[in-house]
Every structure is written in structure tokens, then in C-alpha cells.
Scaffold this motif. Structure first.
Motif, short mmCIF file in Angstrom:
data_model
loop_
_atom_site.label_atom_id
_atom_site.label_comp_id
_atom_site.label_asym_id
_atom_site.label_seq_id
_atom_site.Cartn_x
_atom_site.Cartn_y
_atom_site.Cartn_z
N CYS A 31 -0.38 4.69 4.75
CA CYS A 31 -1.72 3.88 4.64
C CYS A 31 -2.07 2.93 5.89
O CYS A 31 -2.94 2.43 6.24
N ILE A 50 -4.58 1.47 -5.55
CA ILE A 50 -3.84 1.95 -4.48
C ILE A 50 -3.55 3.48 -5.09
O ILE A 50 -2.94 4.22 -4.41
N HIS A 92 6.10 -1.35 -0.26
CA HIS A 92 5.25 -0.62 -0.65
C HIS A 92 5.49 -0.92 -2.34
O HIS A 92 5.04 -0.13 -3.30
N THR A 104 -5.36 0.74 1.31
CA THR A 104 -5.31 2.14 0.65
C THR A 104 -5.59 3.07 1.81
O THR A 104 -5.85 2.58 3.12
N VAL A 113 -3.83 -5.87 -0.07
CA VAL A 113 -3.56 -4.26 -0.73
C VAL A 113 -4.49 -3.47 0.46
O VAL A 113 -5.59 -3.54 0.52
N GLN A 156 -8.17 -3.06 1.12
CA GLN A 156 -9.20 -2.78 -0.10
C GLN A 156 -9.39 -4.19 -0.77
O GLN A 156 -10.61 -4.61 -1.18
N GLY A 187 0.94 -1.13 0.00
CA GLY A 187 0.01 0.04 0.03
C GLY A 187 0.87 1.30 -0.12
O GLY A 187 1.88 1.39 0.15
#
Ligand code: ADP
Ligand code: MG
Length: 260
Positions: A51, A259, A200, A216, A214, A223, A47
Motif C-alpha cells: 500500500c 484495510i 502491517h 489502503t 491507516v 484512509q 496498512g
């Protein structure tokens, strides 16, 4: 997400929130996180910066207590740090006054293991990280990649149930980084380790994990979660090249869109 094996959950998070209270505001760093990590899984959490990846890792490690929600490991509430959860950070954490072997032996020694077991453990992990010839060297004599391997061995020597890694390779140069990824993939497989790794870098997540989570931001939440085959493919087939796999490229693009 259906789990296809009968493996036991190692970590279970339910509706986990964490808020940082600062002088002027409350930062809702992670929101309503539900996540189960099963025995033997290699979970990669990806992410954008900010985040809540590190916050999530710290709640699992037991460094931060969730503001609300439940976090359990092997059915016990997570309360504070524990050797069963080994943490590897971006910059290697080694004692400069101890040599490589002594750094690896530090955990088992503190836990009063027998001399024989301590020696067997450090021999095994020195071999695993391919630094047997450097057992007597001190951290200042090692390259960045070597130091990070010792940090990893130091954590593994405690025989943790779960290894938590927070962007462990992001300080390394590109070539060392790929070598370390290959290395970690093999260690994971050989030791049947359960790992949660934060990155990341979407490619890193897809090429290492069996599962990619994942996240966000604003607020930090999950997500989507994908099961991915690439790490196993790399391990089982020498002729397989991930960058030539169109599924991999597609999945990378899907995550990138999620993202950004
Ligand atoms: P990531 O690891 O994904 O970059 P972090 O978990 O470090 O994200 O941070 C998530 C959010 O929480 C960010 O908005 C960050 O600024 C905020 N944050 C992190 N640590 C603190 C702190 N100690 N005090 C206040 N806010 C923090
Ligand atoms: Mg972070």
C-alpha cells in the motif's frame, strides 16, 4: 484531526505523490498524502502489503523525492538523507567488524563530536538498551533482538529529530517482539522522541502509537487517522491489559475492516 497540544510540526507532507516508472508501467505507489507529524508524537502507519508504507517512509527519509507535492521538515524542504532523520530497518544494519560500542559511536564519530561527548553518548545508549555488559561484543555474538536494539541505539546516538522505523520487529519471534515493543514504548517516553513506525500489524500500531494512520492500496493513500490512548495507558498503569480493553478490540476490528 485536531491537535490538542501546542507542539511544533516536525514533518509536513502536502499532496505528496510518488510514482515508480518501470519498463512497462508507472506504479502510483502513494497518492495525495497529507500528513503532519508533531514533536513527541509516536505515529504508527499501518496498512496491507504493497500500500506504499515503505515508499512513504523513504520520501520522508529523503531517499526518494516526491514525484509531486511538498515534504518539509522543520519548515525546510526535505532534500536527501540527513542524520536528523534516523532510519531503522527490518533487518538490523550494523557493521560486523565493529563491536557494539563502536557501532553506536559511529555516527557521532563521523560527525566529529568530541571524545568526551562520544563516550557519554554511547554510555547513555548502552544503558538505555540494557547492553552495557555487551559493549565489547561483535554483532555475530548477539541475538536478533539485541542486534535490533543496537541498530536503534546507533540511530538514537545521532540525536535525530525524527526516528523512522520500517517494520522493525517483523523478523523477530513473537516473545522478543513484545519485549521490543515494551522497550521502544519506554524509550519513546523517556527520550521524548518523535517516531514514525511502519507495521502491517494493527495490534502493534494501536499498542505503540499515539496516532495511528491507516493506509489502503491501489493507489496507496491515507484512509483514516486515529488518536489512540493505549500506549499511554500501558505506560501509566501496570494493571492495565490492552487485550481486555473492549475499545481496543473494537478499534482493531474497525481498522481491519478498512484495510481488508
Ligand atoms: P509497502 O511497504 O506498504 O508494502 P511499498 O511502498 O514497498 O509498499 O510499495 C508500494 C507499491 O510500489 C507496490 O505496488 C510495489 O510493488 C511498488 N514498488 C515498490 N518499490 C518499487 C520499485 N522500486 N519499482 C517499482 N515499483 C515499486
Ligand atoms: Mg514495506
Amino acid at each position: 484531526m485536531t491537535q490538542t497540544t501546542n507542539d511544533e510540526p516536525v514533518v509536513e507532507l502536502e499532496h505528496v505523490n510518488y510514482e515508480y516508472a518501470t519498463k512497462n508501467a508507472v506504479v502510483h505507489a502513494i497518492k495525495d498524502i497529507d500528513l503532519t507529524i508533531y514533536q513527541g508524537e509516536f505515529v504508527c502507519l499501518v496498512g496491507p502489503s504493497g500500500c506504499g508504507k515503505s515508499t512513504l517512509l523513504k520520501t520522508i527519509a529523503g531517499y526518494l523525492e516526491p514525484t509531486s507535492g511538498e515534504s518539509r521538515m522543520e519548515n525546510e524542504p526535505i532534500k536527501g538523507p540527513h542524520w536528523k532523520r534516523g532510519v531503522v530497518f527490518q533487518s538490523p544494519t550494523l557493521y560486523p567488524w565493529l563491536n557494539v560500542r563502536q557501532n553506536i559511536e559511529y555516527g557521532p564519530r563521523t560527525r566529529k563530536k568530541s571524545k568526551k561527548e562520544i563516550k557519554e553518548t554511547s554510555d547513555y545508549y548502552l544503558d538505555q538498551i540494557e547492553l552495557s555488559d555487551f559493549a565489547g561484543h561483535y554483532p555475530f555474538e548477539l541475538s536478533g533482538g539485541m542486534k535490533q536494539r543496537v541498530s536503534l541505539a546507533r540511530v538514537l546516538a545521532n540525536k535525530p529529530k525524527l526516528v523512522l522505523m520500517d517494520e522493525p520487529f517483523s523478523a523477530l519471534d513473537a516473545i522478543t517482539r513484545v519485549k521490543m515493543q515494551d522497550f521502544l514504548r519506554i524509550l519513546w517516553k523517556r527520550n521524548k522522541q518523535t517516531i514514525l513506525l511502519i507495521t502491517h500489524d494493527i495490534e502493534e500500531a494501536l499498542s505503540l502509537g499515539t496516532k495511528v494512520v491507516v493506509m489502503t492500496k491501489n493507489p496507496g493513500k491515507i484512509q483514516s487517522i486515529f488518536s489512540v490512548p493505549y500506549s499511554e495507558k500501558i505506560l501509566s498503569d501496570e494493571t492495565y491489559h490492552i487485550e481486555e480493553d473492549s475499545e481496543f478490540m473494537k478499534q482493531k476490528y474497525t481498522i481491519l475492516k478498512e484495510i481488508s
